[in-house]
Design a protein around this motif. Sequence first.
Motif, short mmCIF file in Angstrom:
data_model
loop_
_atom_site.label_atom_id
_atom_site.label_comp_id
_atom_site.label_asym_id
_atom_site.label_seq_id
_atom_site.Cartn_x
_atom_site.Cartn_y
_atom_site.Cartn_z
N SER A 146 0.79 -1.24 -0.10
CA SER A 146 0.01 -0.02 -0.03
C SER A 146 0.98 1.29 -0.05
O SER A 146 0.85 2.25 -0.55
CB SER A 146 -1.11 0.10 1.14
N SER A 147 2.11 1.28 0.62
CA SER A 147 2.97 2.22 0.67
C SER A 147 3.50 2.62 -0.80
O SER A 147 3.64 3.61 -1.00
CB SER A 147 3.83 2.17 1.75
N ALA A 148 3.98 1.59 -1.42
CA ALA A 148 4.13 1.67 -2.82
C ALA A 148 3.38 2.20 -3.56
O ALA A 148 3.76 2.87 -4.51
CB ALA A 148 4.90 0.26 -3.21
N ALA A 149 2.01 1.78 -3.27
CA ALA A 149 0.84 2.27 -4.31
C ALA A 149 0.82 3.83 -4.06
O ALA A 149 0.48 4.30 -5.15
CB ALA A 149 -0.27 1.38 -3.91
N LYS A 150 0.97 4.10 -2.91
CA LYS A 150 0.78 5.60 -2.73
C LYS A 150 1.99 6.46 -3.22
O LYS A 150 1.74 7.53 -3.68
CB LYS A 150 0.72 5.87 -0.91
N ARG A 151 2.96 5.85 -3.44
CA ARG A 151 4.17 6.51 -4.22
C ARG A 151 3.87 6.50 -5.42
O ARG A 151 4.03 7.56 -6.23
CB ARG A 151 5.56 5.85 -3.50
N ALA A 152 3.38 5.26 -6.10
CA ALA A 152 2.90 5.33 -7.50
C ALA A 152 1.93 6.45 -7.78
O ALA A 152 2.13 7.16 -8.88
CB ALA A 152 2.66 4.06 -8.01
N LEU A 153 1.11 6.65 -7.05
CA LEU A 153 -0.18 7.62 -7.30
C LEU A 153 0.26 8.81 -7.15
O LEU A 153 0.07 9.56 -7.86
CB LEU A 153 -1.17 7.50 -6.16
#
Length: 113
Positions: free
Chosen positions: A14-21
């Motif tokens: 989820s942290s990686a997803a937030k960075r991608a967003l």
Amino acid sequence: MDADLRRQAFERESSAAKRALAAGDLDEAFRLIERAHILGQPWAGPHSWAHWEMLKIGWRRRDAREVRGQLVRLTAGGLLSWMGRLPVGNTGGANVPAEQPMPLPDDLVDLCK
Ligand SMILES: [Fe+2]
């Protein structure tokens, strides 16, 4: 598998997803949120988070199917977690039936036992 390790893996995805967003990479964010969905299904909060983020991506893409699908999953997802109805490996997007089990990514198999 230890639930703590699964939860930690959810947090990583989820942290990686937030960075991608934040970088504006919606495709990569969606892929990471699918992985977070697989991992987060046992918990109503993380499960609902995944569907909420998918809903927002669907909105940004003007993808009506995704938005409709995520509204349904957001309404029902937390309840299904609470009831223990967890289709193994389901990636959570509107492109797959909400209760259909799916093959797990190889690197998540041990975490999801
Ligand atoms: Fe779900």
